[in-house]
Design a protein around this motif. Structure first.
Motif, mmCIF file in Angstrom:
data_model
loop_
_atom_site.group_PDB
_atom_site.id
_atom_site.type_symbol
_atom_site.label_atom_id
_atom_site.label_comp_id
_atom_site.label_asym_id
_atom_site.label_seq_id
_atom_site.Cartn_x
_atom_site.Cartn_y
_atom_site.Cartn_z
ATOM 1 N N GLY A 144 6.337 -30.959 -55.352
ATOM 2 C CA GLY A 144 7.612 -31.642 -55.546
ATOM 3 C C GLY A 144 8.173 -32.276 -54.284
ATOM 4 O O GLY A 144 9.184 -32.971 -54.344
ATOM 5 N N ALA A 145 7.533 -32.051 -53.137
ATOM 6 C CA ALA A 145 7.997 -32.657 -51.882
ATOM 7 C C ALA A 145 7.574 -34.120 -51.828
ATOM 8 O O ALA A 145 6.659 -34.548 -52.529
ATOM 9 C CB ALA A 145 7.429 -31.898 -50.682
ATOM 10 N N ASP A 146 8.232 -34.872 -50.969
ATOM 11 C CA ASP A 146 7.890 -36.276 -50.762
ATOM 12 C C ASP A 146 6.935 -36.468 -49.590
ATOM 13 O O ASP A 146 6.302 -37.517 -49.472
ATOM 14 C CB ASP A 146 9.165 -37.091 -50.524
ATOM 15 C CG ASP A 146 10.071 -37.033 -51.731
ATOM 16 O OD1 ASP A 146 9.681 -37.543 -52.795
ATOM 17 O OD2 ASP A 146 11.162 -36.438 -51.617
ATOM 18 N N LEU A 147 6.851 -35.453 -48.717
ATOM 19 C CA LEU A 147 5.979 -35.540 -47.549
ATOM 20 C C LEU A 147 5.698 -34.134 -47.042
ATOM 21 O O LEU A 147 6.594 -33.284 -47.010
ATOM 22 C CB LEU A 147 6.648 -36.359 -46.433
ATOM 23 C CG LEU A 147 5.843 -36.564 -45.151
ATOM 24 C CD1 LEU A 147 4.593 -37.409 -45.415
ATOM 25 C CD2 LEU A 147 6.715 -37.222 -44.079
ATOM 26 N N LEU A 148 4.452 -33.909 -46.631
ATOM 27 C CA LEU A 148 4.046 -32.658 -45.990
ATOM 28 C C LEU A 148 3.550 -33.004 -44.596
ATOM 29 O O LEU A 148 2.669 -33.854 -44.439
ATOM 30 C CB LEU A 148 2.930 -31.978 -46.797
ATOM 31 C CG LEU A 148 2.262 -30.764 -46.157
ATOM 32 C CD1 LEU A 148 3.257 -29.632 -45.925
ATOM 33 C CD2 LEU A 148 1.090 -30.292 -47.022
ATOM 34 N N VAL A 149 4.116 -32.356 -43.585
ATOM 35 C CA VAL A 149 3.720 -32.586 -42.195
ATOM 36 C C VAL A 149 2.924 -31.372 -41.725
ATOM 37 O O VAL A 149 3.390 -30.230 -41.836
ATOM 38 C CB VAL A 149 4.955 -32.788 -41.285
ATOM 39 C CG1 VAL A 149 4.520 -33.032 -39.843
ATOM 40 C CG2 VAL A 149 5.824 -33.929 -41.800
ATOM 41 N N LEU A 150 1.730 -31.617 -41.189
ATOM 42 C CA LEU A 150 0.887 -30.553 -40.660
ATOM 43 C C LEU A 150 0.057 -31.075 -39.505
ATOM 44 O O LEU A 150 -0.028 -32.279 -39.294
ATOM 45 C CB LEU A 150 -0.008 -29.969 -41.754
ATOM 46 C CG LEU A 150 -1.002 -30.902 -42.404
ATOM 47 C CD1 LEU A 150 -2.278 -30.138 -42.721
ATOM 48 C CD2 LEU A 150 -0.417 -31.458 -43.681
ATOM 49 N N PRO A 183 5.165 -27.441 -32.457
ATOM 50 C CA PRO A 183 6.004 -28.452 -31.805
ATOM 51 C C PRO A 183 5.650 -29.882 -32.218
ATOM 52 O O PRO A 183 6.539 -30.707 -32.441
ATOM 53 C CB PRO A 183 5.760 -28.215 -30.311
ATOM 54 C CG PRO A 183 5.381 -26.764 -30.217
ATOM 55 C CD PRO A 183 4.560 -26.538 -31.461
ATOM 56 N N ALA A 184 4.365 -30.174 -32.349
ATOM 57 C CA ALA A 184 3.947 -31.523 -32.741
ATOM 58 C C ALA A 184 4.405 -31.841 -34.167
ATOM 59 O O ALA A 184 4.806 -32.972 -34.454
ATOM 60 C CB ALA A 184 2.430 -31.658 -32.636
ATOM 61 N N CYS A 185 4.369 -30.856 -35.047
ATOM 62 C CA CYS A 185 4.808 -31.074 -36.430
ATOM 63 C C CYS A 185 6.312 -31.329 -36.481
ATOM 64 O O CYS A 185 6.772 -32.235 -37.191
ATOM 65 C CB CYS A 185 4.446 -29.872 -37.289
ATOM 66 S SG CYS A 185 2.673 -29.665 -37.513
ATOM 67 N N VAL A 186 7.077 -30.556 -35.738
ATOM 68 C CA VAL A 186 8.527 -30.744 -35.708
ATOM 69 C C VAL A 186 8.864 -32.107 -35.107
ATOM 70 O O VAL A 186 9.720 -32.835 -35.627
ATOM 71 C CB VAL A 186 9.213 -29.598 -34.930
ATOM 72 C CG1 VAL A 186 10.681 -29.905 -34.685
ATOM 73 C CG2 VAL A 186 9.049 -28.284 -35.690
ATOM 74 N N ASP A 187 8.195 -32.480 -34.028
ATOM 75 C CA ASP A 187 8.444 -33.787 -33.408
ATOM 76 C C ASP A 187 8.118 -34.927 -34.375
ATOM 77 O O ASP A 187 8.842 -35.926 -34.439
ATOM 78 C CB ASP A 187 7.627 -33.944 -32.126
ATOM 79 C CG ASP A 187 8.103 -33.008 -31.019
ATOM 80 O OD1 ASP A 187 9.187 -32.386 -31.154
ATOM 81 O OD2 ASP A 187 7.371 -32.883 -30.017
ATOM 82 N N TRP A 232 -1.856 -34.848 -34.421
ATOM 83 C CA TRP A 232 -2.576 -34.157 -33.351
ATOM 84 C C TRP A 232 -1.548 -33.335 -32.577
ATOM 85 O O TRP A 232 -0.482 -33.854 -32.241
ATOM 86 C CB TRP A 232 -3.254 -35.154 -32.411
ATOM 87 C CG TRP A 232 -4.453 -35.821 -33.012
ATOM 88 C CD1 TRP A 232 -4.473 -36.989 -33.703
ATOM 89 C CD2 TRP A 232 -5.792 -35.346 -32.971
ATOM 90 N NE1 TRP A 232 -5.755 -37.269 -34.108
ATOM 91 C CE2 TRP A 232 -6.584 -36.280 -33.667
ATOM 92 C CE3 TRP A 232 -6.407 -34.225 -32.415
ATOM 93 C CZ2 TRP A 232 -7.954 -36.121 -33.818
ATOM 94 C CZ3 TRP A 232 -7.781 -34.080 -32.569
ATOM 95 C CH2 TRP A 232 -8.538 -35.016 -33.263
ATOM 96 N N PRO A 233 -1.835 -32.080 -32.247
ATOM 97 C CA PRO A 233 -0.880 -31.275 -31.494
ATOM 98 C C PRO A 233 -0.776 -31.684 -30.024
ATOM 99 O O PRO A 233 0.147 -31.283 -29.337
ATOM 100 C CB PRO A 233 -1.395 -29.850 -31.612
ATOM 101 C CG PRO A 233 -2.688 -29.914 -32.306
ATOM 102 C CD PRO A 233 -2.957 -31.313 -32.753
#
Length: 163
Positions: A106-112, A13-17, A145-146
């Motif tokens: 090849g992505a412009d951003l990685l969210v984790l 949920p924190a990554c999607v937000d 942070w989650p």
């Protein structure tokens, strides 16, 4: 702009937000889930080792793989619903950190998200796979942070230097 959002149990949920808040509206968003092979591999191995070359349909590793795939689909569906805008979904199986890096190429951003000790600030707030991804990412990383981050009073003390 392409944004890859690594979806994991407990922190997604924190990554999607974060993606919703920081990715431009016209960004192509890819929701990524990776199922490791460790558990199904153990089940396959136990079946082969203990029961010999029995009937493949009885191999519990197949059932474990099917359950993991169904769980991944549900997580990705829930993440897409929470995102609330068009996105692609990708389910990969393999060594987690390598699959994430391959998807981020090849992505412009990685969210984790942080997935280690989240009670204090510091390097232990990252699990081994997440640390590997952060250290080797082929693109910029947004690390979240989650839950609310701990206070700065949780910082580890500075190293002791001998005179």
């Amino acid at each position: 702009m392409t944004v890859v959002v690594w979806i994991t149990e407990g922190t997604w949920p924190a990554c999607v937000d974060a993606a919703r808040a920081h990715a431009p509206q016209d960004a192509e968003i890819l929701l990524l889930h990776v199922s490791g092979q460790e558990v199904s591999g153990v089940a396959h191995g136990a079946f082969a080792g203990l029961l010999g070359r029995g009937r493949r349909e009885r191999d519990p590793g197949n059932r474990v793989e099917a359950l993991a795939a169904a769980s991944a689909r549900h997580l990705l569906d829930d993440a897409a619903e929470r995102l609330g805008r068009p996105c692609a979904r990708l389910e990969r199986t393999g060594r987690t950190e390598h699959e994430v890096l391959t998807a981020a190429d090849g992505a412009d951003l990685l969210v984790l998200a942080r997935d280690g000790d989240r009670t204090r600030l510091g390097p232990h707030s990252l699990g081994p796979a997440t640390r590997f991804v952060v250290d080797h990412a082929p693109c910029p990383v947004l690390l979240v942070w989650p839950e609310p981050a701990p206070g700065t009073d949780t910082l580890p003390p500075p190293p002791h230097h001998h005179p």
